[in-house]
Scaffold this motif. Structure first.
Motif, mmCIF file in Angstrom:
data_model
loop_
_atom_site.group_PDB
_atom_site.id
_atom_site.type_symbol
_atom_site.label_atom_id
_atom_site.label_comp_id
_atom_site.label_asym_id
_atom_site.label_seq_id
_atom_site.Cartn_x
_atom_site.Cartn_y
_atom_site.Cartn_z
ATOM 1 N N PHE A 267 4.711 -100.276 45.743
ATOM 2 C CA PHE A 267 3.913 -99.221 46.374
ATOM 3 C C PHE A 267 4.790 -98.476 47.387
ATOM 4 O O PHE A 267 5.270 -99.089 48.342
ATOM 5 N N VAL B 120 -10.352 -100.052 48.462
ATOM 6 C CA VAL B 120 -9.481 -100.696 47.468
ATOM 7 C C VAL B 120 -10.380 -101.612 46.642
ATOM 8 O O VAL B 120 -11.228 -102.326 47.183
ATOM 9 N N TRP C 230 -6.068 -93.553 49.006
ATOM 10 C CA TRP C 230 -4.656 -93.958 49.104
ATOM 11 C C TRP C 230 -3.819 -92.887 49.817
ATOM 12 O O TRP C 230 -2.616 -92.803 49.603
ATOM 13 N N THR D 54 -2.578 -100.115 53.178
ATOM 14 C CA THR D 54 -3.441 -99.993 52.001
ATOM 15 C C THR D 54 -3.013 -100.926 50.850
ATOM 16 O O THR D 54 -3.856 -101.630 50.290
ATOM 17 N N PRO D 55 -1.725 -100.957 50.493
ATOM 18 C CA PRO D 55 -1.346 -101.876 49.400
ATOM 19 C C PRO D 55 -1.634 -103.338 49.747
ATOM 20 O O PRO D 55 -2.031 -104.112 48.877
#
Lengths: 332, 332
Positions: free
Chosen positions: B21, B45, B97, B312-313
């Motif tokens: 990512f 997510v 994202w 986020t990842p």
């Protein structure tokens, strides 16, 4: 009067050994009021009977060791203390695996009046035929134009399923084993695909070659590699009628399931198991629709006939070798 | 104006490596007529995103390598050339994202007017909530008094599913992993069962201990050992809503399916996969039913919140460790 019957001497592990089936003889009780004696003329052997041999209740009571085995049979009333079933009446009942049956009239059905050979009521106009019809119509909700895939397509159930599907106009593909079965299916206008010597990937490719756009309905009689391949070929919204899983009936240890069950999610498919007896109230509707077609010869219905009560276990065991085309029957 | 976004540098094999990512920055185009710019405040997510990372089309287009990743998000309109969405409007859209989204007004939804925190529309009143509702009502056709089993029961979908089922009056059992989740489920009046360190046989016994008469409905989020055990606990006529199979999403090789699929036949069960987007026309009905209950506090809806776009990842990857209770969210 004596009755000769088969009984099971022990619960089979894996493929049942021939020796587990013992032919016995017993004197019948005095005929009670309301009872009849029937000389059986045709006995049915069916894959579902394997499940009754395990000693475990599934959807039906297990066979009792030492007691006469049971199954569908056709015969003639030879003695009667039931006014509705006089001597000479042709009947269907569940006291198969024997020559003479004795049972209350409430357990008998007179044969319906279509102009067909009597054993037809054990096959295409009996439980297997009704199973094909109920699975396609009531479980898979087959629509005109649906592409339909059938495993065990040359068997008693599958061979009617492919023809009923074909009459609705979509592409129909049948999976079978032997060349004779494949040829027979092709003669019915069904695209025939062999599962022999193919893994799931190879079978998937063969099915999509026969029907590139995939299937709306999968009529499942077999399981194993057929199910895994079929899951790969589903169209969005497909329905799977799970009628039988014969590939696993003689397994001694649980075999892994298909590795691609996620296809049920990806293709928003519905997989539903069913037992024909739950749908038996629709038998008159089935008979009204299919009976005349069989009488006119519009539906092919092969039979594989074995002669003699003594051969009943052999006929049963041949089911698991795929030796039958159409309905497997024992003629007495 | 610049937008910072995550993109995928390669298709993951197995559990995605964090390094796949990449956070990028790009200058946004001039705002066209009918477009708006949105400053995202909350990003969603979800497990389904894993399927979009494989490069293969399933039920949704795959993510394109190098392009901004997508997903549900909530934000505020900060620039507008669309009269229906003036500056200051709170909206939901699919350009997650990233921090700043730019998109046509036709891709925006104004937030419904219930008195709830805005991020609720990514969770219990958004896609996961709608998924729980549609699976129980439209797929499993849950009836009053049904005994209901839910896997992933403390997740975003499962935690609403157990509460909706509980309100209908049957025994509700939830499968989860950690002690914190089990305790939370018990606090909702749900019987909680751990799958951790249990094989299918042991999990089967634990489920039947919690609900000896078995289940009418199984809401499936997980697959694997949960599915195999659940199949053993079905009542006749049971319905399985297959919402997700997260146990297998990071598999590098196909894992065998359950060895007891024959239970679908024996119990005449129906297993059906579904995708919530197929049912989205019912979102207003869902919202009308569930919105007021959430606003009144009648439904528990936990959130697991991670702060900062950069995380986020990590938030996404934690889904596969079962680290979230309720909805996993990123707050910007």
């Amino acid at each position: 009067m004596q009755s000769r019957f088969f009984t099971l001497t022990d619960h089979p592990q894996g493929t049942p050994a021939r020796e587990l089936f013992a032919l016995r003889e017993a004197e019948l009780d005095e005929l009670a009021d309301g009872e009849v004696r029937v000389r059986n003329t045709w006995l049915s052997v069916d894959p579902y009977m394997r499940g009754r041999m395990t000693g475990v209740t599934t959807y039906i009571e297990p066979f009792e060791l030492g007691a006469p085995l049971e199954g569908a049979a056709i015969g003639d009333v030879i003695e009667s203390r039931a006014p509705d079933f006089p001597v000479g009446t042709k009947v269907r009942h569940m006291q198969g695996w024997r020559d003479i049956a004795q049972l209350p009239a409430s357990h008998l059905e007179p044969l319906p009046g279509h102009d067909v050979p009597e054993q037809t009521y054990l096959g295409v106009l009996g439980m297997p035929g009704m199973t094909a019809w109920a699975g396609l119509n009531r479980i898979a909700e087959m629509q005109s134009g649906d592409n339909v895939l059938v495993s065990g397509a040359a068997g008693a159930v599958g061979s009617l399923a492919v023809q009923l599907a074909k009459a609705r106009g979509g592409t129909v593909v049948g999976i079978a084993g032997s060349q004779a079965k494949l040829d027979w299916l092709e003669s019915l206008g069904v695209k025939a695909v062999s599962y022999k010597d193919r893994d799931a990937g190879e079978l998937t490719a063969a099915l999509l070659d026969a029907c590139p756009e995939g299937f709306d309905v999968y009529y499942e009689n077999v399981g194993g590699v057929c199910l895994e391949a079929a899951l790969n070929t589903l169209r969005v919204g497909a329905r799977i009628a799970v009628c039988g899983l014969i590939a696993g009936y003689n397994d001694t240890a649980p075999a892994p399931g298909p590795s691609n069950l996620a296809m049920v999610l990806i293709r928003r498919a519905r997989m539903e198991g069913f037992i024909v007896f739950d749908h038996w109230s629709h038998y008159p509707t089935f008979l009204e629709e299919i009976g005349p077609q069989v009488a006119r010869g519009d539906l092919e219905h092969d039979e594989t006939v074995i002669d003699g009560l003594e051969q009943t276990p052999d006929a049963f065991l041949k089911l698991f070798e795929g030796a039958n085309r159409g309905k497997m029957l024992v003629r007495l």
